[in-house]
Design a protein around this motif. Structure first.
Motif, mmCIF file in Angstrom:
data_model
loop_
_atom_site.group_PDB
_atom_site.id
_atom_site.type_symbol
_atom_site.label_atom_id
_atom_site.label_comp_id
_atom_site.label_asym_id
_atom_site.label_seq_id
_atom_site.Cartn_x
_atom_site.Cartn_y
_atom_site.Cartn_z
ATOM 1 N N GLY A 110 0.806 -1.189 0.083
ATOM 2 C CA GLY A 110 -0.057 -0.129 0.095
ATOM 3 C C GLY A 110 0.843 1.082 0.045
ATOM 4 N N PRO A 111 0.111 2.587 -0.035
ATOM 5 C CA PRO A 111 0.951 3.996 0.002
ATOM 6 C C PRO A 111 1.672 4.177 0.894
ATOM 7 N N PHE A 112 1.541 3.679 2.258
ATOM 8 C CA PHE A 112 2.259 4.149 3.255
ATOM 9 C C PHE A 112 3.541 3.418 3.317
ATOM 10 N N HIS A 113 3.774 2.098 2.911
ATOM 11 C CA HIS A 113 4.743 1.288 3.387
ATOM 12 C C HIS A 113 5.490 0.682 1.923
ATOM 13 N N SER A 114 5.452 1.762 0.842
ATOM 14 C CA SER A 114 5.781 1.170 -0.378
ATOM 15 C C SER A 114 6.659 2.272 -1.182
ATOM 16 N N GLN A 115 6.935 3.479 -0.580
ATOM 17 C CA GLN A 115 7.574 4.299 -1.290
ATOM 18 C C GLN A 115 9.391 4.177 -1.483
#
Length: 324
Positions: free
Chosen positions: A122-127
């Protein structure tokens, strides 16, 4: 066989064994062994004074590490996910990166942790956060793509006298395995790229997990099109091995820049500018760039696959360049 994850653990253990000033700090890294179990077993081996569980405060972790570094210690800070380095942005950018220029004393610390997508986090753990820091002189950035480099580059980072951001791609943690030599030391110098694959028709410059996407695309192009693609694995983003990029681009006459972070403002723009400035007259085709879409990383698997550069995307763009 050693996994990418185990190579990182080995590097930490070996540096802690060799130098009593090296210690590690972060959230749940002690009895729990870290979110991905990288520090598993280190608490029992080195004790709570060198394997330090911290509060959930990245700013405090990095701030304390800077102070420890100024006292001559060598801290390794674990971010549970590199996304959460953002609370420590101020102390990193406005102090750690500049303190050598201001005082003559550097902040020798490593900030390491999992980055990247492809694991449905997801968006909070993949940047991928490398472009946030690329414009900050004084910071070094490392992104290993192989098991050997995960170990050798981390050991070099720990010994470095300045702050190093060490990006471990979580997709590679348990997927990559390699036979590492027993005995002797694996130490990979910062600032030196490597040629992952030799070729003569097109250069792909990339780093981290995208090295393997590029390699798979190169094999397809070789078998289906008879084209030989050269892959330059940057290894280190700052300092950057510009000569390796320019030499390969001049050799093949074509350049494709590939990275996983979003396209706009991404690290690839700097690589393209460098190639235009240093190898323009050698180009036989326009430089192309392939990156993630300019959206947060989706959680749903089909959407994440669309978001990220895929092998087919690399092949398609490479064929366009090879047609010139």
């Amino acid at each position: 066989m050693t996994t990418y994850l185990e190579a990182i653990r080995e590097a930490i253990r070996e540096e802690m064994e060799a130098d009593p000033d090296v210690f590690i700090m972060g959230e749940d890294i002690g009895a729990y062994g870290g979110a991905f179990r990288i520090t598993e077993g280190l608490l029992a081996e080195f004790g709570p004074h060198r394997v330090i569980d911290t509060p959930i405060s990245e700013a405090a972790i990095v701030g304390a590490a800077v102070g420890a570094a100024h006292l001559g210690l060598k801290p390794i800070c674990e971010m549970q996910f590199m996304d959460f380095v953002s609370p420590a942005f101020n102390v990193l950018v406005n102090f750690a990166a500049k303190v050598r220029y201001r005082t003559g004393v550097g902040a020798g610390l490593v900030i390491r942790g999992p980055c990247g997508a492809g694991v449905r986090a997801g968006p909070f753990h993949s940047q991928n956060v490398e472009s946030y820091f690329a414009n900050v002189p004084g910071l070094k950035m490392v992104a290993p793509a192989t098991v050997r480099d995960a170990k050798g580059l981390l050991k070099a980072s720990i010994r470095d006298p300045d702050p190093v951001l060490f990006f471990e791609h979580k997709y590679l943690y348990r997927r990559l395995k390699e036979e590492l030599p027993q005995g002797g030391e694996i130490l990979t110098p910062l600032g030196k790229a490597r040629t992952h694959r030799e070729g003569s028709d097109l250069t792909i410059v990339t780093y981290g997990a995208m090295v393997h996407t590029a390699a798979e695309a190169a094999e397809r192009l070789a078998s289906e099109d008879g084209a030989e693609v050269e892959i330059v694995d940057l290894r280190t983003l700052r300092p950057l091995d510009s000569e390796a990029i320019l030499d390969s681009t001049r050799k093949t006459g074509r350049l494709l820049v590939l990275h996983e972070a979003p396209r706009f403002g991404g690290f690839g723009g700097e690589l393209m500018a460098m190639a235009c400035e240093g190898a323009f007259e050698w180009l036989d085709a326009p430089i192309r760039r392939l990156a993630a879409l300019d959206t947060p990383v989706p959680y749903a698997a089909p959407l994440e696959d669309v978001h990220l550069p895929q092998v087919a995307d690399v092949v398609s763009l490479a064929r366009e360049q090879l047609s010139y």
